[in-house]
Design a protein around this motif. Structure first.
Motif, PDB file in Angstrom:
ATOM      1  N   ALA A  63       6.365  12.504  36.617  1.00 57.08           N
ATOM      2  CA  ALA A  63       6.114  13.943  36.764  1.00 57.08           C
ATOM      3  C   ALA A  63       6.424  14.399  38.187  1.00 57.08           C
ATOM      4  O   ALA A  63       7.131  15.389  38.396  1.00 57.08           O
ATOM      5  N   ASN A  74       8.354  13.120  40.246  1.00 52.15           N
ATOM      6  CA  ASN A  74       9.787  12.972  40.510  1.00 52.15           C
ATOM      7  C   ASN A  74      10.593  14.129  39.926  1.00 52.15           C
ATOM      8  O   ASN A  74      11.658  14.467  40.437  1.00 52.15           O
ATOM      9  N   LEU A  75      10.103  14.720  38.844  1.00 52.10           N
ATOM     10  CA  LEU A  75      10.805  15.865  38.242  1.00 52.10           C
ATOM     11  C   LEU A  75      10.410  17.185  38.898  1.00 52.10           C
ATOM     12  O   LEU A  75      10.996  18.225  38.616  1.00 52.10           O
ATOM     13  N   SER A 124       8.654  25.419  41.156  1.00 51.50           N
ATOM     14  CA  SER A 124       7.335  25.981  40.862  1.00 51.50           C
ATOM     15  C   SER A 124       6.229  25.066  41.368  1.00 51.50           C
ATOM     16  O   SER A 124       5.182  25.524  41.810  1.00 51.50           O
ATOM     17  N   PHE A 125       6.452  23.754  41.319  1.00 48.35           N
ATOM     18  CA  PHE A 125       5.454  22.812  41.830  1.00 48.35           C
ATOM     19  C   PHE A 125       5.396  22.874  43.357  1.00 48.35           C
ATOM     20  O   PHE A 125       4.316  22.896  43.949  1.00 48.35           O
ATOM     21  N   MET A 184      16.477  20.033  36.600  1.00 50.19           N
ATOM     22  CA  MET A 184      15.307  20.682  37.198  1.00 50.19           C
ATOM     23  C   MET A 184      15.749  21.595  38.337  1.00 50.19           C
ATOM     24  O   MET A 184      15.485  21.332  39.514  1.00 50.19           O
ATOM     25  N   ARG A 238      16.997  16.845  40.307  1.00 47.25           N
ATOM     26  CA  ARG A 238      16.756  15.871  39.261  1.00 47.25           C
ATOM     27  C   ARG A 238      17.262  16.440  37.944  1.00 47.25           C
ATOM     28  O   ARG A 238      17.136  17.655  37.691  1.00 47.25           O
ATOM     29  N   ALA A 252      16.819  15.393  33.996  1.00 51.55           N
ATOM     30  CA  ALA A 252      16.267  14.494  32.978  1.00 51.55           C
ATOM     31  C   ALA A 252      17.276  14.344  31.853  1.00 51.55           C
ATOM     32  O   ALA A 252      17.805  15.333  31.346  1.00 51.55           O
ATOM     33  N   VAL A 281      17.252  11.233  35.726  1.00 46.02           N
ATOM     34  CA  VAL A 281      15.995  10.572  35.406  1.00 46.02           C
ATOM     35  C   VAL A 281      15.992  10.220  33.917  1.00 46.02           C
ATOM     36  O   VAL A 281      15.971  11.113  33.070  1.00 46.02           O
ATOM     37  N   HIS A 291       9.095  13.561  28.902  1.00 52.86           N
ATOM     38  CA  HIS A 291       9.601  14.735  29.616  1.00 52.86           C
ATOM     39  C   HIS A 291       8.677  15.930  29.448  1.00 52.86           C
ATOM     40  O   HIS A 291       8.317  16.610  30.415  1.00 52.86           O
ATOM     41  N   ALA A 349       5.556  15.631  31.392  1.00 50.88           N
ATOM     42  CA  ALA A 349       5.798  15.769  32.835  1.00 50.88           C
ATOM     43  C   ALA A 349       6.023  17.230  33.225  1.00 50.88           C
ATOM     44  O   ALA A 349       5.422  17.726  34.183  1.00 50.88           O
ATOM     45  N   ILE A 360       4.167  19.780  35.994  1.00 48.62           N
ATOM     46  CA  ILE A 360       4.797  20.221  37.251  1.00 48.62           C
ATOM     47  C   ILE A 360       5.519  21.568  37.128  1.00 48.62           C
ATOM     48  O   ILE A 360       5.992  22.088  38.118  1.00 48.62           O
ATOM     49  N   SER A 361       5.572  22.136  35.933  1.00 48.59           N
ATOM     50  CA  SER A 361       6.230  23.437  35.807  1.00 48.59           C
ATOM     51  C   SER A 361       5.417  24.422  34.960  1.00 48.59           C
ATOM     52  O   SER A 361       5.191  25.556  35.387  1.00 48.59           O
ATOM     53  N   ALA A 408      15.312   7.347  39.770  1.00 51.40           N
ATOM     54  CA  ALA A 408      16.417   8.128  39.227  1.00 51.40           C
ATOM     55  C   ALA A 408      17.700   7.355  39.446  1.00 51.40           C
ATOM     56  O   ALA A 408      17.798   6.532  40.359  1.00 51.40           O
TER      57      ALA A 408
END
Lengths: 298, 298
Positions: free
Chosen positions: A195, A197-198, A202-203, B110, B130, B132, B159, B166, B169, B173-174, B281
């Protein structure tokens, strides 16, 4: 016409050093002091007179724990107005109000960066920033005006506010954001390295402020514990709403904006506080329209 | 040695237009299509061949609701690999996996900004981002490599991840950051115009993403409802901790960083997924060290 008093700045780190430099640049006589010789030298190089004799508007630009003792070894004129730049106002009012009575006027410029110390001095730091200046029932209006005028002279806009209202407001817009940033970051770490890493924009935006020194952040939220807990409860209540309602309400809040139009207000505690509560501010240009107000033209 | 297939991009808005332009700049043959003639013209001006005959790696760069039908009127080569750039992967896998079977490989770069449309095309958009790329039990590794290689060629880092991991995650984080931003903004508005008027850096950072289109944000969180609700619960649990613990944990999470060191992994689903789960990654430089991997040198 109100004479313009000199300004004395105690603490020449990022905020105090920037204020002193900005006032010097505006042509105002400024005396500065700092316990750190390097900070004194840096301020002197910007034209600040260094000395222990303080008069006019005395600005305490030291960390919250140092406010109570910052003037102990200095020579403060008996009629000086004392203000501070601390991020919480009720405890400081209790401490300094007890000591300086109606000579104390609380203040809080809403600026500063993650950097600190005299190396981070920037005379433009206050340009366009809001600067809360506290108006309590016992505040002498003439002294409030002197403090407000210092803020205006360095390009800030003055929000008249009580210490209690200030502390409620900063809980909502500064202290709770730090707690949310911490929770977001800690929960993402719990979700695992994939998580983190992605993580992208927004984070990063939502967690930026928790990069600050954790001891400073903890002291800040614990120093305003009651209002911060209440503001956090309001956020938790929002998070329990259906998501489409929550998203719409949040979007409306950030895009609505506070309407700004020039208004004429008398120099009167209730009128000024009403201006602040309505989302207004005294700006340099408007100051000329405030009855009885004669700002510096520098 | 794996032959390098052409790339076909359907949807030439910010993401698709940027991808097509970046691939053209890298010397790769690219066919593009968009229902909007203006988007087609803008891509053609950047050297993208416009056409309805798609082969090689077919990239669906259209909004989530349009994914299911985006290829309906186009001529797709029977052996083409199909990928997408959607922000949620499990529902898309269900939809496109059912249609294209092992020829479908999910993806999600991302990046992207608040801007959208072909006017926001930027060939450097993916540099350092990144990306995914989903590896399910049924994914053909050769097709996964073809999609990963497209991402690497435009400067992204790949990634390896399952659709389910995914979605967990990105919830953390989003999607949750969007809900926190909404709650913070709505609660501050509830606190009143004084609070919004004093808002500065920490509030702006914590609420920036909720300035996006609320319908888009609602569709995004509701499209990943289960993982988002679970991630929100983890944030709420963090918020119930003592503040000094919470602040320390949040600070550690953002300052710890994910360690990055080159590792050699075989082209093997479990090994690649383990790399992704550990916060790793596949980078362009590393790709040369992945057994059996022959990346483009462009």
């Amino acid at each position: 016409m109100m004479p313009v008093p000199p300004v004395s700045v105690v603490g020449l780190g990022q905020l105090g050093g920037s204020l002193a430099a900005a006032l010097v640049a505006a042509g105002r006589p400024v005396t500065g002091w700092d316990v750190d010789p390097a900070a004194r030298d840096a301020a002197a190089a910007r034209g600040v007179r260094i000395g222990r004799e303080l008069d006019g508007v005395v600005v305490l630009a030291v960390p919250l724990p140092a406010l109570a003792t910052a003037l102990d070894d200095l020579d403060v004129a008996p009629d000086a107005t004392v203000t501070d730049l601390g991020s919480v106002k009720t405890p400081v009012l209790a401490e300094l109000g007890a000591r300086y009575g109606s000579r104390y006027v609380g203040g809080h410029p809403m600026c500063g960066t993650e950097r600190s110390g005299h190396e981070a001095t920037d005379p433009a730091l206050f340009t366009g920033a809001r600067w809360a200046v506290c108006l309590e029932a016992g505040t002498e209006l003439a002294r409030w005006l002197r403090v407000a005028e210092v803020a205006l002279q360095v390009g800030a806009e003055v929000v008249p506010v009580t210490a209690a209202d200030h502390d409620d407001a900063v809980a909502a817009i500064s202290h709770v954001p730090h707690l949310l940033a911490a929770a977001l970051a800690a929960a993402a770490a719990e979700a695992g390295p994939l998580a983190l890493n992605l993580a992208a924009g927004s984070f990063a935006g939502g967690t930026r402020v928790i990069g600050s020194d954790p001891e400073f952040v903890t002291a800040m939220v614990e120093g305003n514990a009651g209002p911060t807990a209440a503001a956090l409860d309001r956020v938790l209540a929002q998070l329990s709403r259906p998501w489409h309602e929550l998203v719409a309400a949040g979007h409306a809040a950030v895009t609505g904006g506070v309407g700004r139009r020039p208004v004429r207000v008398p120099v009167d505690r209730q009128a000024l506080l009403a201006l602040g509560r309505a989302g207004g501010a005294v700006t340099y240009r408007l100051a000329a329209f405030v009855e009885g107000w004669v700002p510096e033209s520098g």
